[in-house]
Design an enzyme around this catalytic site. Structure first.
Site, PDB file in Angstrom:
ATOM      1  CG  ASN A   8      37.356  -4.891  17.888  1.00 41.71           C
ATOM      2  OD1 ASN A   8      38.134  -4.104  18.415  1.00 41.71           O
ATOM      3  ND2 ASN A   8      37.735  -6.080  17.473  1.00 41.71           N
ATOM      4  CE  LYS A  13      33.125   1.529  20.388  1.00 40.36           C
ATOM      5  NZ  LYS A  13      34.004   1.189  19.247  1.00 40.36           N
ATOM      6  CE1 TYR A  42      49.087   2.010  21.800  1.00 43.86           C
ATOM      7  CE2 TYR A  42      48.389   4.215  22.428  1.00 43.86           C
ATOM      8  CZ  TYR A  42      48.092   2.956  21.949  1.00 43.86           C
ATOM      9  OH  TYR A  42      46.794   2.627  21.644  1.00 43.86           O
ATOM     10  CD  GLN A  53      42.733  -0.858  30.134  1.00 45.60           C
ATOM     11  OE1 GLN A  53      43.150  -0.489  29.043  1.00 45.60           O
ATOM     12  NE2 GLN A  53      41.446  -0.984  30.366  1.00 45.60           N
ATOM     13  CG  ASP A  80      31.166   5.554  21.576  1.00 46.09           C
ATOM     14  OD1 ASP A  80      31.560   4.386  21.659  1.00 46.09           O
ATOM     15  OD2 ASP A  80      31.661   6.383  20.798  1.00 46.09           O
ATOM     16  CG  ASP A  86      36.639   0.649  30.020  1.00 43.38           C
ATOM     17  OD1 ASP A  86      37.178   0.862  28.934  1.00 43.38           O
ATOM     18  OD2 ASP A  86      35.887   1.459  30.578  1.00 43.38           O
ATOM     19  CG  PHE A 184      23.998   1.497  11.549  1.00 44.49           C
ATOM     20  CD1 PHE A 184      24.604   2.729  11.536  1.00 44.49           C
ATOM     21  CD2 PHE A 184      24.613   0.462  12.234  1.00 44.49           C
ATOM     22  CE1 PHE A 184      25.811   2.942  12.185  1.00 44.49           C
ATOM     23  CE2 PHE A 184      25.818   0.659  12.888  1.00 44.49           C
ATOM     24  CZ  PHE A 184      26.421   1.909  12.860  1.00 44.49           C
TER      25      PHE A 184
END
Length: 204
Positions: A8, A13, A42, A53, A80, A86, A184
């Site tokens: 998320n 990532k 937006y 998309q 990444d 998607d 990590f």
């Protein structure tokens, strides 16, 4: 060795991608941010969600094909975010929220299924799983202005979709890193656990 890193917004990532590419002397393939539809989206999400998309889908398949061609004879590849996210996370969420019409999501998924026949699955998918409070903390820490007002409910919806995708949809090897308890960056043993899995994969 093709490794994809999924998770998320705010899960870490990009940070993990950069750490691993440095460790394995590989190249990082990061998510493209220059989608020409994002401003329009937006302003009017219903009108532009499909365009947004589709652009991301085309960009991701191009990146993946270029990445695999560029590194055909080399060692590790780290990506990444994936084309699968998607479709199964972001496009599906827009449809569920009523921001993408049913005929548009059906067209989108037909293209997605076609495109995914052209590329191999990752040898390993690293899923950075994090609760909403952890995501919010990470988002605030990195301080990107356009992310400051992300709705917590939106992050929860995405988390639910990620968990369903990992548990019920994705077909491939997955390493889950629980970011609530496995950092990590601050805990070297977590990174070593990840690298041990990668080393085993590389040497098999």
């Amino acid at each position: 060795m093709y490794i994809a890193i999924a998770g998320n917004i705010g899960s870490g990532k990009t940070t993990l991608t950069r750490i691993l590419t440095e460790r394995y002397n590989a190249k990082a393939y990061l998510e493209e941010c220059n989608n020409p539809y994002i401003g329009d989206f937006y302003e009017d999400m219903n009108r532009w969600s499909f365009n947004l998309q589709i652009y991301f889908l085309g960009s991701r398949i191009q990146q993946t094909m270029d990445m695999l061609a560029d590194n055909r004879d080399s060692g590790a590849i780290f990506q990444d975010r994936t084309i699968y996210e998607d479709a199964h996370i972001f496009a599906d969420n827009l449809h569920e929220m009523g921001l993408m019409a049913s005929r548009d999501i059906e067209t989108y998924m037909k293209l997605f299924r076609l495109m995914t026949t052209l590329i191999p699955k990752p040898d390993l998918l690293i899923y950075l799983k994090a609760s909403v409070p952890t995501l919010i903390s990470q988002i605030r820490k990195r301080g990107r202005e356009y992310e400051m007002n992300i709705d917590e409910l939106y992050l929860k919806r995405l988390n639910d979709k990620y968990n369903n995708w990992i548990d019920n949809i994705y077909e491939g090897d997955v390493l889950v890193v629980d970011k609530d308890h496995e950092d990590f960056v601050s805990d070297p043993t977590v990174l070593e656990k990840i690298c041990a899995r990668l080393d085993a994969l590389e040497n098999r």
